[in-house]
Design a protein around this motif. Sequence first.
Motif, short mmCIF file in Angstrom:
data_model
loop_
_atom_site.label_atom_id
_atom_site.label_comp_id
_atom_site.label_asym_id
_atom_site.label_seq_id
_atom_site.Cartn_x
_atom_site.Cartn_y
_atom_site.Cartn_z
N GLN A 82 -15.19 9.96 8.59
CA GLN A 82 -16.54 9.73 8.06
C GLN A 82 -17.49 10.83 8.54
N LEU A 139 -8.26 7.55 5.63
CA LEU A 139 -9.19 8.10 4.65
C LEU A 139 -8.69 9.46 4.18
N ARG A 142 -11.85 5.37 -1.40
CA ARG A 142 -12.90 4.36 -1.53
C ARG A 142 -13.59 4.05 -0.21
N ALA A 143 -12.94 4.34 0.89
CA ALA A 143 -13.53 4.00 2.19
C ALA A 143 -14.64 4.96 2.62
N TRP A 144 -14.81 6.07 1.90
CA TRP A 144 -15.85 7.04 2.24
C TRP A 144 -17.21 6.38 2.10
N THR A 145 -18.05 6.51 3.13
CA THR A 145 -19.35 5.83 3.13
C THR A 145 -20.51 6.77 2.83
N THR A 155 -5.78 2.38 2.48
CA THR A 155 -6.84 1.71 3.24
C THR A 155 -6.67 1.92 4.74
N THR A 156 -5.59 2.55 5.15
CA THR A 156 -5.36 2.78 6.57
C THR A 156 -5.73 4.19 6.98
N GLU A 208 0.81 -1.21 0.00
CA GLU A 208 0.00 0.00 0.00
C GLU A 208 0.85 1.26 0.00
N TRP A 217 -5.73 5.67 -2.59
CA TRP A 217 -5.79 4.22 -2.49
C TRP A 217 -5.55 3.74 -1.06
#
Length: 339
Positions: A120, A30, A53-56, A27-28, A15, A25
Amino acid sequence: MFKALVALTTPLLPEDYLSLVDPLWSTTELRGRVVGVRRETDRATTLTIRPGRAWTGHRAGQYVRIGVDVAGVRHWRTYSLSGPEGEADLTITVQALPDGLVSRHLVDATPVGSIVRLEQAAGDFVLPSPVPAKLLMVTAGSGITPVMSMLRTLGAHPDVVVLHSAPTAADVIFADELAARPGTVVRHTTEHGRLDLAELDALCPDWRDREAFVCGPAGLLDAAEEHWGEARARLHLERFTPPVRSTGGAGGTVTFGDRDVEVDGGASLLEAGEEAGVLLPSGCRMGICFSCILPLRDGQVRDLRTGEIHGEPGDMVQTCITGATGTARLDLRPAEENR
């Protein structure tokens, strides 16, 4: 395959290399990239941010914490989201404060392509589901930002009354959108004075029958709570003005874990710790969300809102609204790990 990649990239992780190609990219952590900058007024700017991508996603009316690096120091602030629900990109509209280090950086010195850190979306100042048939929005200044997220989400909802106040026409954020929206009244307070909620009977005679959303300075919110009285169940408030701080604090030395930090009498423990480079939990920074609490191991602290000195070993301390008064020691382990 993954193990082979790890072996090839050790001591770094795959990563770490991917993040060099595209920071989103990760993942640890945002992150988001600024993909648009639009000036709203002389003091306010809207930033469009493409999240990783982790944004909800978010609900209209919520806020987001954003981390930006200014002069090599990372600062976190909370801003209302101004875009509608469901869009891939998120938007915040920031109004620069005269002494606002981060707000001025975001308004004046954040070009397209900048990378910011994100958390988030959060907050319960949101539209009910199903959406009520009749709505009333009362806002002032930058209090229009979360309500604009709601209005953009509602689209052509047939019965929304919006009462917005700003000092002058030049200070009205989203002026063109508001002007084009039926049922909207914009008041320029330097010319016509501040809105007195007693005027609601004339401006919106059925205000008691509407689900009401109010956002702006503390005085407006306090007045709304009093004015709605028995109809309080229909009133939704969003307070994002920091509470007034008491004066006269002595300050002191506070130990965060194993790190001693000198805390000025007027500073919060959160501000002083972050300034010293201590990684601390935080949230709204107004004493509302309780995201910043840490266990007090010994000593006492001072409530910056009231001046009250308090504290016993094991008490949970809200670091964003608490200052130093002599020596104290805080445990950096999250509260739940101490239960």
